[in-house]
Design an enzyme around this catalytic site. Structure first.
Site, PDB file in Angstrom:
ATOM      1  N   ASP A   2       4.326  13.907 -43.136  1.00 40.62           N
ATOM      2  CA  ASP A   2       2.921  14.283 -43.241  1.00 40.62           C
ATOM      3  C   ASP A   2       2.701  14.865 -44.636  1.00 40.62           C
ATOM      4  O   ASP A   2       3.654  15.148 -45.352  1.00 40.62           O
ATOM      5  CB  ASP A   2       2.505  15.236 -42.119  1.00 40.62           C
ATOM      6  CG  ASP A   2       3.255  16.549 -42.139  1.00 40.62           C
ATOM      7  OD1 ASP A   2       3.916  16.832 -43.141  1.00 40.62           O
ATOM      8  OD2 ASP A   2       3.172  17.291 -41.148  1.00 40.62           O
ATOM      9  N   SER A   3       1.452  15.035 -45.016  1.00 38.32           N
ATOM     10  CA  SER A   3       1.158  15.369 -46.418  1.00 38.32           C
ATOM     11  C   SER A   3       1.350  16.834 -46.761  1.00 38.32           C
ATOM     12  O   SER A   3       1.343  17.209 -47.922  1.00 38.32           O
ATOM     13  CB  SER A   3      -0.284  14.992 -46.737  1.00 38.32           C
ATOM     14  OG  SER A   3      -1.161  15.860 -46.034  1.00 38.32           O
ATOM     15  N   GLY A   4       1.488  17.677 -45.752  1.00 39.74           N
ATOM     16  CA  GLY A   4       1.536  19.121 -45.986  1.00 39.74           C
ATOM     17  C   GLY A   4       0.165  19.756 -45.853  1.00 39.74           C
ATOM     18  O   GLY A   4       0.035  20.978 -45.779  1.00 39.74           O
ATOM     19  N   GLY A   5      -0.871  18.925 -45.788  1.00 38.69           N
ATOM     20  CA  GLY A   5      -2.242  19.435 -45.723  1.00 38.69           C
ATOM     21  C   GLY A   5      -2.506  20.329 -44.528  1.00 38.69           C
ATOM     22  O   GLY A   5      -3.081  21.409 -44.662  1.00 38.69           O
ATOM     23  N   PHE A   6      -2.061  19.892 -43.354  1.00 43.54           N
ATOM     24  CA  PHE A   6      -2.330  20.664 -42.135  1.00 43.54           C
ATOM     25  C   PHE A   6      -1.742  22.066 -42.233  1.00 43.54           C
ATOM     26  O   PHE A   6      -2.382  23.057 -41.896  1.00 43.54           O
ATOM     27  CB  PHE A   6      -1.766  19.930 -40.909  1.00 43.54           C
ATOM     28  CG  PHE A   6      -2.051  20.636 -39.610  1.00 43.54           C
ATOM     29  CD1 PHE A   6      -3.294  20.510 -39.003  1.00 43.54           C
ATOM     30  CD2 PHE A   6      -1.090  21.428 -39.001  1.00 43.54           C
ATOM     31  CE1 PHE A   6      -3.575  21.176 -37.807  1.00 43.54           C
ATOM     32  CE2 PHE A   6      -1.357  22.098 -37.807  1.00 43.54           C
ATOM     33  CZ  PHE A   6      -2.600  21.966 -37.212  1.00 43.54           C
ATOM     34  N   ASP A  39      -5.167  15.481 -47.310  1.00 39.54           N
ATOM     35  CA  ASP A  39      -6.563  15.615 -46.898  1.00 39.54           C
ATOM     36  C   ASP A  39      -6.901  17.074 -46.630  1.00 39.54           C
ATOM     37  O   ASP A  39      -6.010  17.900 -46.456  1.00 39.54           O
ATOM     38  CB  ASP A  39      -6.823  14.798 -45.626  1.00 39.54           C
ATOM     39  CG  ASP A  39      -5.985  15.287 -44.447  1.00 39.54           C
ATOM     40  OD1 ASP A  39      -4.853  15.774 -44.674  1.00 39.54           O
ATOM     41  OD2 ASP A  39      -6.443  15.189 -43.300  1.00 39.54           O
ATOM     42  N   GLN A  82     -11.422  11.913 -41.187  1.00 43.70           N
ATOM     43  CA  GLN A  82     -11.849  13.242 -40.748  1.00 43.70           C
ATOM     44  C   GLN A  82     -13.336  13.199 -40.393  1.00 43.70           C
ATOM     45  O   GLN A  82     -13.989  12.178 -40.544  1.00 43.70           O
ATOM     46  CB  GLN A  82     -11.589  14.276 -41.852  1.00 43.70           C
ATOM     47  CG  GLN A  82     -10.128  14.577 -42.141  1.00 43.70           C
ATOM     48  CD  GLN A  82      -9.463  15.454 -41.082  1.00 43.70           C
ATOM     49  OE1 GLN A  82     -10.084  15.857 -40.082  1.00 43.70           O
ATOM     50  NE2 GLN A  82      -8.186  15.763 -41.285  1.00 43.70           N
ATOM     51  N   GLY A 124      -7.609  15.939 -37.598  1.00 41.27           N
ATOM     52  CA  GLY A 124      -8.584  16.955 -37.204  1.00 41.27           C
ATOM     53  C   GLY A 124      -8.973  16.918 -35.752  1.00 41.27           C
ATOM     54  O   GLY A 124     -10.045  17.394 -35.373  1.00 41.27           O
ATOM     55  N   ASP A 164       2.377  11.511 -32.543  1.00 42.87           N
ATOM     56  CA  ASP A 164       3.431  12.513 -32.735  1.00 42.87           C
ATOM     57  C   ASP A 164       2.953  13.792 -32.091  1.00 42.87           C
ATOM     58  O   ASP A 164       1.749  14.038 -32.004  1.00 42.87           O
ATOM     59  CB  ASP A 164       3.708  12.765 -34.225  1.00 42.87           C
ATOM     60  CG  ASP A 164       2.710  13.746 -34.828  1.00 42.87           C
ATOM     61  OD1 ASP A 164       3.052  14.939 -34.946  1.00 42.87           O
ATOM     62  OD2 ASP A 164       1.584  13.332 -35.146  1.00 42.87           O
ATOM     63  N   CYS A 184      20.386  13.543 -17.639  1.00 45.91           N
ATOM     64  CA  CYS A 184      20.224  13.251 -16.212  1.00 45.91           C
ATOM     65  C   CYS A 184      21.405  12.463 -15.647  1.00 45.91           C
ATOM     66  O   CYS A 184      21.702  12.552 -14.457  1.00 45.91           O
ATOM     67  CB  CYS A 184      18.916  12.501 -15.974  1.00 45.91           C
ATOM     68  SG  CYS A 184      17.454  13.559 -16.142  1.00 45.91           S
ATOM     69  N   HIS A 208      16.168  15.428 -22.981  1.00 47.73           N
ATOM     70  CA  HIS A 208      15.532  14.761 -21.833  1.00 47.73           C
ATOM     71  C   HIS A 208      14.055  14.482 -22.118  1.00 47.73           C
ATOM     72  O   HIS A 208      13.561  13.381 -21.850  1.00 47.73           O
ATOM     73  CB  HIS A 208      15.658  15.613 -20.565  1.00 47.73           C
ATOM     74  CG  HIS A 208      14.748  15.146 -19.469  1.00 47.73           C
ATOM     75  ND1 HIS A 208      15.077  14.101 -18.626  1.00 47.73           N
ATOM     76  CD2 HIS A 208      13.478  15.538 -19.118  1.00 47.73           C
ATOM     77  CE1 HIS A 208      14.062  13.881 -17.794  1.00 47.73           C
ATOM     78  NE2 HIS A 208      13.081  14.741 -18.075  1.00 47.73           N
TER      79      HIS A 208
END
Length: 378
Positions: free
Chosen positions: A89-93, A143, A194, A221, A271, A314, A340
Site C-alpha cells: 500500500d502507499s503509506g497514505g492510510f 492518495d 475516493q 475510504g 485485504d 485442524c 487456521h
C-alpha cells in the site's frame, strides 16, 4: 494483465498475470504489515495454506528497517523469502491516520514518525520511490484518505488532489521502471478511487482515473465508519464506472460476509487484518460463524476447530489443546489460530471462484451467509 474468464451476474472470475506469477481472482491478500504476518506465521506457512498474494505496508517498512535497507537486501521478495506476488500500500492510510501529527500540502504530507517522532515528508514521488525500493509486484498510488464524515466541499478538494497526485505517481513509476538499478522494472500501479459516501463524486472520480489506463483500480475510504449498507451501495454504484478489463480492489475489507457481498458487486481483490487480529484474540472463523476458543466449554473438547477443515492445525490439534495454549499465553496458540483463519479465508476464495465458474454463486453466497448467521454461543 487481467483476463476475465467468466461472470455470474456481476461476480467476476479472472486471472491477473504479474512478473511474480498469476493471481486467480477473486483473491484475498494476506496482510503482513512489516513483511511478516502478525502471529508468527512464516512465508513457508503461507505457501502451505494457499496464500496467493502477500500485502506489506510502505509506511511501516520505510520507518523500519528502511526501504533502502530492503533494497540492499534484494527487495521484499528476497528479504522475506516469498516468490509470489506482493502488493504494497502507499503509506497514505497510515499517514492520514496520524491526524494530529501531520500537515497536508499540495506537494505531499509532513508528519512525525510514530516510532521516534522524527519529521518525515511523503508525497506521490516519495511513495513511488519507497515502493520501487521495496520492489513489490503491485504498488498503490499515494492518495489522501479523507475523514468520515467529511463535507462535500472538503471531499471535492480532497479527490481533486488525489487525482493530481495519481498523475504524479504514474509519471514517477514510469521513470523508476526504466532505471538500471531498479529491482522490479515491471512494477504495476493501481489507482485509488475516493469520494466518501458521495456517489456523484465517486462516479466522476472513477471515470477520470479510468482514462489513465492503469494496471488496476481500488476503492479506498470505505469501512471507515459508514454502515455496511452504505458501503455496499457505494460499491454497487461505483464499480460499473471502473474498467471491467482491469481488477477492482476493495481496500481493507473485510468480514467473510463483506467479501461475499462485494464479490457479487464485481470486486476482485480484498485485504483485511481481521483473520490475523481475531486469531490473536482467541477467535477462529468457521462456516458456522466465529468461535471463541477461550470459552470454558472447549476445555475438554478433543475435536478440531472445524470438522473437515484441511488446514494443518485442524488436521492435527484439538480445541482443548489450543484453548490450553491460549490460557497459558503460549505464542503457539495464537499462531495456530492465525494459520487456521488465513486458511479459512483462502479456502473461501477458492470456493467463490469455483461457484462463479459453475454459475451458482448466488446459491453459494446464500448458504454461506446462513451458516455465518447460525453462530450461537461460540
Amino acid at each position: 494483465m487481467y483476463k476475465l474468464i467468466c461472470k455470474d451476474g456481476n461476480a467476476k472470475r479472472g486471472e491477473f498475470t504479474t512478473v511474480h506469477g498469476k493471481i486467480q481472482t477473486p483473491v484475498f491478500m494476506n496482510v503482513g504489515t512489516a513483511a511478516a504476518i502478525k502471529g508468527a506465521v512464516s512465508t513457508m506457512d503461507l505457501q502451505e495454506i494457499g496464500t496467493q498474494v502477500e500485502l506489506s505496508n510502505t509506511y511501516h517498512l520505510h520507518v523500519r528497517p528502511g526501504d533502502e535497507v530492503v533494497k540492499k537486501l534484494g527487495g521484499l521478495h528476497k528479504f522475506m523469502v516469498w516468490d509470489k506476488p506482493i502488493l504494497t500500500d502507499s503509506g497514505g492510510f497510515q499517514v492520514f491516520s496520524l491526524a494530529g501529527l501531520r500537515k497536508i500540502k499540495e506537494e505531499g504530507v509532513y508528519f512525525n514518525s510514530h516510532i521516534d517522532g522524527k519529521k518525515i515528508f511523503m508525497g506521490p514521488e516519495e511513495s513511488m520511490r519507497i515502493q520501487s525500493n521495496l520492489a513489490s509486484t503491485i504498488a498503490m498510488a499515494f492518495d489522501e484518505c479523507p475523514p468520515h464524515p467529511a463535507t462535500r466541499e472538503y471531499m471535492e478538494d480532497s479527490v481533486a488532489r488525489t487525482t493530481r497526485w495519481l498523475l504524479r505517481c504514474k509519471n514517477e513509476m514510469n521513470r523508476l521502471n526504466t532505471l538500471e538499478d531498479t529491482i522490479n522494472k515491471h512494477q504495476m500501479l493501481f489507482g485509488i478511487n475516493q469520494g466518501g459516501t458521495y456517489t456523484d463524486i465517486r462516479v466522476e472520480h472513477a471515470k477520470r482515473i479510468s482514462e489513465l489506463d492503469l494496471d488496476g483500480y481500488a476503492l479506498g475510504g470505505l469501512a471507515v465508519g459508514e454502515s455496511h449498507s452504505e458501503m455496499y451501495r457505494i460499491i454497487e454504484e461505483t464499480v460499473p464506472y471502473l474498467p471491467e478489463a482491469k481488477p477492482t480492489y476493495l481496500m481493507g475489507v473485510g468480514t467473510p460476509a463483506n467479501i461475499l457481498e462485494a464479490v457479487e458487486r464485481g470486486v476482485d481483490f480484498f485485504d483485511c487484518v481481521y483473520p490475523a487480529r481475531n486469531g490473536r484474540h482467541g477467535h477462529a472463523y468457521t462456516n458456522h460463524g466465529k468461535m471463541n476458543l477461550l470459552n470454558a466449554k472447549y476445555e475438554l473438547d478433543d475435536r478440531p476447530i472445524e470438522e473437515g477443515c484441511g488446514c494443518p492445525v485442524c488436521k492435527n490439534y484439538s480445541r482443548g489443546y489450543i484453548r490450553h495454549l491460549l490460557k497459558a499465553k503460549e505464542m503457539l496458540g495464537l499462531r495456530f489460530l492465525v494459520t487456521h483463519n488465513l486458511y479459512f479465508y483462502n479456502k473461501m476464495m477458492e470456493e467463490i471462484r469455483e461457484a462463479i465458474e459453475n454459475q451458482n454463486f448466488a446459491s453459494y453466497k446464500k448458504k454461506k451467509l446462513e451458516g455465518f448467521a447460525a453462530e450461537q454461543g461460540n
